[in-house]
Design a protein around this motif. Structure first.
Motif, PDB file in Angstrom:
ATOM      1  N   VAL A   1       1.185  -1.719   0.078  1.00 44.14           N
ATOM      2  CA  VAL A   1      -0.296   0.202   0.244  1.00 44.14           C
ATOM      3  C   VAL A   1       0.897   1.351   0.043  1.00 44.14           C
ATOM      4  CG1 VAL A   1      -2.399  -0.894   1.154  1.00 44.14           C
ATOM      5  CG2 VAL A   1       0.033   0.560   2.556  1.00 44.14           C
ATOM      6  N   PRO A   2       0.579   2.327  -0.515  1.00 46.87           N
ATOM      7  CA  PRO A   2       1.244   3.709  -0.575  1.00 46.87           C
ATOM      8  C   PRO A   2       1.507   4.250   0.637  1.00 46.87           C
ATOM      9  CG  PRO A   2      -1.105   4.183  -1.718  1.00 46.87           C
ATOM     10  CD  PRO A   2      -1.010   2.451  -1.169  1.00 46.87           C
ATOM     11  N   GLY A   3       2.435   4.768   0.531  1.00 43.11           N
ATOM     12  CA  GLY A   3       2.678   5.501   2.152  1.00 43.11           C
ATOM     13  C   GLY A   3       0.851   5.997   2.453  1.00 43.11           C
ATOM     14  N   GLU A   4       0.233   6.812   1.606  1.00 39.14           N
ATOM     15  CA  GLU A   4      -1.167   7.775   2.024  1.00 39.14           C
ATOM     16  C   GLU A   4      -2.317   6.697   2.805  1.00 39.14           C
ATOM     17  OE1 GLU A   4       1.051   7.401  -1.429  1.00 39.14           O
ATOM     18  OE2 GLU A   4       1.443   9.346  -1.396  1.00 39.14           O
ATOM     19  N   ALA A   5      -1.932   4.918   3.033  1.00 41.15           N
ATOM     20  CA  ALA A   5      -2.582   4.256   3.352  1.00 41.15           C
ATOM     21  C   ALA A   5      -2.411   4.132   5.235  1.00 41.15           C
ATOM     22  CB  ALA A   5      -2.361   2.825   3.201  1.00 41.15           C
ATOM     23  N   LEU A   6      -1.517   5.127   5.369  1.00 43.21           N
ATOM     24  CA  LEU A   6      -1.067   5.093   7.004  1.00 43.21           C
ATOM     25  C   LEU A   6      -2.272   6.432   7.347  1.00 43.21           C
ATOM     26  CD1 LEU A   6       0.633   4.450   9.326  1.00 43.21           C
ATOM     27  CD2 LEU A   6       2.117   6.250   8.757  1.00 43.21           C
ATOM     28  N   LEU A   7      -3.297   5.661   8.172  1.00 44.88           N
ATOM     29  CA  LEU A   7      -3.865   6.166   8.830  1.00 44.88           C
ATOM     30  C   LEU A   7      -3.690   7.698   9.632  1.00 44.88           C
ATOM     31  CD1 LEU A   7      -7.327   6.529   9.032  1.00 44.88           C
ATOM     32  CD2 LEU A   7      -6.892   5.886  11.236  1.00 44.88           C
ATOM     33  N   GLY A   8      -3.604   8.788   9.254  1.00 43.82           N
ATOM     34  CA  GLY A   8      -3.083   9.590   9.826  1.00 43.82           C
ATOM     35  C   GLY A   8      -1.574  10.305   9.851  1.00 43.82           C
ATOM     36  N   GLY A   9      -1.102   9.451   8.566  1.00 42.87           N
ATOM     37  CA  GLY A   9       0.288   9.648   8.362  1.00 42.87           C
ATOM     38  C   GLY A   9       1.137   9.918   9.589  1.00 42.87           C
ATOM     39  N   GLU A  10       0.814   9.215  10.605  1.00 36.63           N
ATOM     40  CA  GLU A  10       2.066   9.130  12.005  1.00 36.63           C
ATOM     41  C   GLU A  10       2.422   7.363  11.855  1.00 36.63           C
ATOM     42  OE1 GLU A  10       2.614  11.750  14.985  1.00 36.63           O
ATOM     43  OE2 GLU A  10       1.055  12.711  13.788  1.00 36.63           O
ATOM     44  N   THR A  11       3.274   6.921  12.150  1.00 34.52           N
ATOM     45  CA  THR A  11       2.931   5.391  13.476  1.00 34.52           C
ATOM     46  C   THR A  11       2.585   5.784  14.871  1.00 34.52           C
ATOM     47  OG1 THR A  11       5.373   5.693  12.973  1.00 34.52           O
ATOM     48  CG2 THR A  11       4.208   4.392  11.150  1.00 34.52           C
ATOM     49  N   GLY A  12       2.245   4.223  15.705  1.00 36.73           N
ATOM     50  CA  GLY A  12       2.374   4.720  16.468  1.00 36.73           C
ATOM     51  C   GLY A  12       1.176   4.947  16.887  1.00 36.73           C
ATOM     52  N   LYS A  13      -0.178   5.627  16.134  1.00 34.66           N
ATOM     53  CA  LYS A  13      -0.754   6.234  16.512  1.00 34.66           C
ATOM     54  C   LYS A  13      -2.202   5.177  16.078  1.00 34.66           C
ATOM     55  CE  LYS A  13       0.938   9.786  17.782  1.00 34.66           C
ATOM     56  NZ  LYS A  13      -0.225  11.265  17.023  1.00 34.66           N
ATOM     57  N   GLY A  14      -2.333   4.302  15.375  1.00 33.98           N
ATOM     58  CA  GLY A  14      -3.301   3.123  15.236  1.00 33.98           C
ATOM     59  C   GLY A  14      -4.533   2.777  16.249  1.00 33.98           C
ATOM     60  N   PHE A  15      -3.994   2.377  17.347  1.00 31.92           N
ATOM     61  CA  PHE A  15      -4.306   1.537  18.514  1.00 31.92           C
ATOM     62  C   PHE A  15      -5.692   2.401  19.303  1.00 31.92           C
ATOM     63  CE2 PHE A  15      -5.225  -0.615  22.377  1.00 31.92           C
ATOM     64  CZ  PHE A  15      -6.019  -1.694  21.553  1.00 31.92           C
ATOM     65  N   ARG A  16      -5.017   3.475  19.290  1.00 28.84           N
ATOM     66  CA  ARG A  16      -5.554   4.895  19.992  1.00 28.84           C
ATOM     67  C   ARG A  16      -6.591   5.338  18.941  1.00 28.84           C
ATOM     68  NH1 ARG A  16      -5.462  10.558  19.391  1.00 28.84           N
ATOM     69  NH2 ARG A  16      -3.436   9.903  18.833  1.00 28.84           N
ATOM     70  N   PHE A  17      -6.529   5.068  17.995  1.00 30.80           N
ATOM     71  CA  PHE A  17      -7.409   5.136  16.385  1.00 30.80           C
ATOM     72  C   PHE A  17      -8.339   4.313  16.848  1.00 30.80           C
ATOM     73  CE2 PHE A  17      -3.805   7.972  14.278  1.00 30.80           C
ATOM     74  CZ  PHE A  17      -4.336   8.691  14.348  1.00 30.80           C
TER      75      PHE A  17
END
Length: 387
Positions: free
Chosen positions: A219-235
């Motif tokens: 997947v492209p870089g734009e697929a990372l929700l919020g554009g930052e790593t480490g935030k996924g579980f909080r979301f």
């Protein structure tokens, strides 16, 4: 949506549920699928974009309106709500909480037009335990994207979904605040994405779950929700507040349907020369059910109004989901008892209500996990005030 417009919508939806959806339930059960023409009608009614902001083509419902809509829909077979529930619940919430503006501009209009979403958190070896999450996302060879590998389990709508929000490990080691988990927007037609056969379930005919397999999915870089790593579980956890309110509202709506069925049966069924509705122990079961449903409905109004005021509802959303789902289980059990021997037969609705309701105590956090979460946050709050 303004309140006057919403009231008109709610009235129209109630008629649609009773005049269109309930009569089609035998077809849903027989074919284990919601008819395509009904799904299209639901798209045209805007049900897939209820919580999508109006500027992106959705209805822009607030939390109180959203929960009431789900509650109305839940009076009919669970499959009807299930087909759009992830769109308007956890997926839309995750976009609101954590997406970039470009991601919102891309995906909100697609949700509003009726694309189907799914939410990929649970895995074969982990559910609520993020430390056990095994799906990985590593930078692609060119450094401009990500490569995902892993398996997700029990994913609602996976067989039909157009897009998945996938939670994946971006760090090998577990980090504080689950910063090792990130979230990715993954089109289901991407190379390397596949789904298993729909799982056979105890109940909820027409609502489908399956595994999602990710095999070197790029997947492209734009697929990372919020554009930052480490935030996924909080979301994801913020989205689950929304999902838990949805399940609580659903359980309350389905309990109401089951109770109405029991009242009708109790007035039609005769024993000893009179309707069993005249017997006091039958009346007790009916009354206890009404009391508990009313309590759940009151909790729903309270927690959603708090959410609309911007309060932290983590504890109260979990409490509402626990109470409402457990309450629904007690109500459908009483309904089977009111039906007596007929309640055990598949030709009567009571048996179906009983099977359908069982899952509400499990998904979006089991009762036991949520009890632990509630207690943990209560103790944290006490320590903050008294420490």
């Amino acid at each position: 949506m303004d309140e006057e417009t919403f009231e008109q919508f709610a009235e129209q939806l109630e008629r649609y549920v009773r005049e269109r959806l309930i009569p089609a339930e035998p077809q849903v059960i027989e074919n284990d699928a919601v008819p395509a023409d009904i799904i299209q009608e639901m798209r045209e009614m805007g049900l897939f974009g209820l919580t999508v902001p109006e500027e992106y083509g959705g209805a822009g419902l607030n939390m109180s309106q959203y929960a009431r809509t789900v509650n109305i829909m839940a009076y009919a077979a669970p499959a009807y709500r299930s087909i759009f529930s992830i769109n308007v619940g956890m997926f839309a919430s995750a976009l609101k909480n954590g997406a970039t503006e470009d991601q919102r501009a891309e995906w909100f209009p697609k949700l509003a037009e009726g694309k189907i979403a799914c939410f990929g958190l649970t895995e074969p070896g982990s559910g609520s335990d993020s430390a056990g999450l095994q799906t990985t996302a590593r930078p692609s060879a060119d450094g401009n994207g990500w490569v995902l590998n892993g398996t997700k389990r029990y994913i609602t709508n996976a067989p039909h979904a157009d897009v998945a929000l996938i939670m994946a490990r971006t760090e090998k080691e577990n980090l504080p605040k689950n910063a090792h988990v990130s979230a990715f927007l993954v089109p289901m037609n991407a190379a390397g994405v596949s789904t298993g056969s729909p799982d056979k379930k105890m109940g909820q005919s027409g609502s489908h779950i399956s595994d999602i397999m990710l095999d070197d999915v790029e997947v492209p870089g734009e697929a990372l929700l919020g554009g930052e790593t480490g935030k996924g579980f909080r979301f994801a956890m913020q989205s689950l507040d929304n999902g838990r309110i949805s399940v609580g509202a659903t359980a309350a709506g389905y309990a109401r349907r089951a109770l109405d069925s029991a009242i009708r049966y109790a007035n039609e069924r005769k024993a000893f020369g009179e309707p069993i509705a005249n017997f006091q122990l039958i009346q007790q079961m009916l009354a206890d059910s009404e009391i508990e449903i009313y309590a759940a409905e009151a909790m729903m109004r309270d927690v959603t109004s708090r959410a609309d005021r911007g309060e932290n509802i983590l504890i109260k959303a979990a409490a509402f989901k626990v109470f409402s789902s457990e309450m629904c289980g007690r109500v459908v059990d009483r309904v089977v008892q009111v039906y007596g021997g007929a309640g055990y037969l598949a030709e009567y609705d009571a048996e179906r209500f009983y099977r359908d309701a069982r899952i509400y105590r499990i998904y979006e956090g089991t009762t036991q996990i949520l009890q632990l979460q509630i207690a943990k946050h209560m103790l944290r709050e006490w320590e903050a005030l008294n420490g």
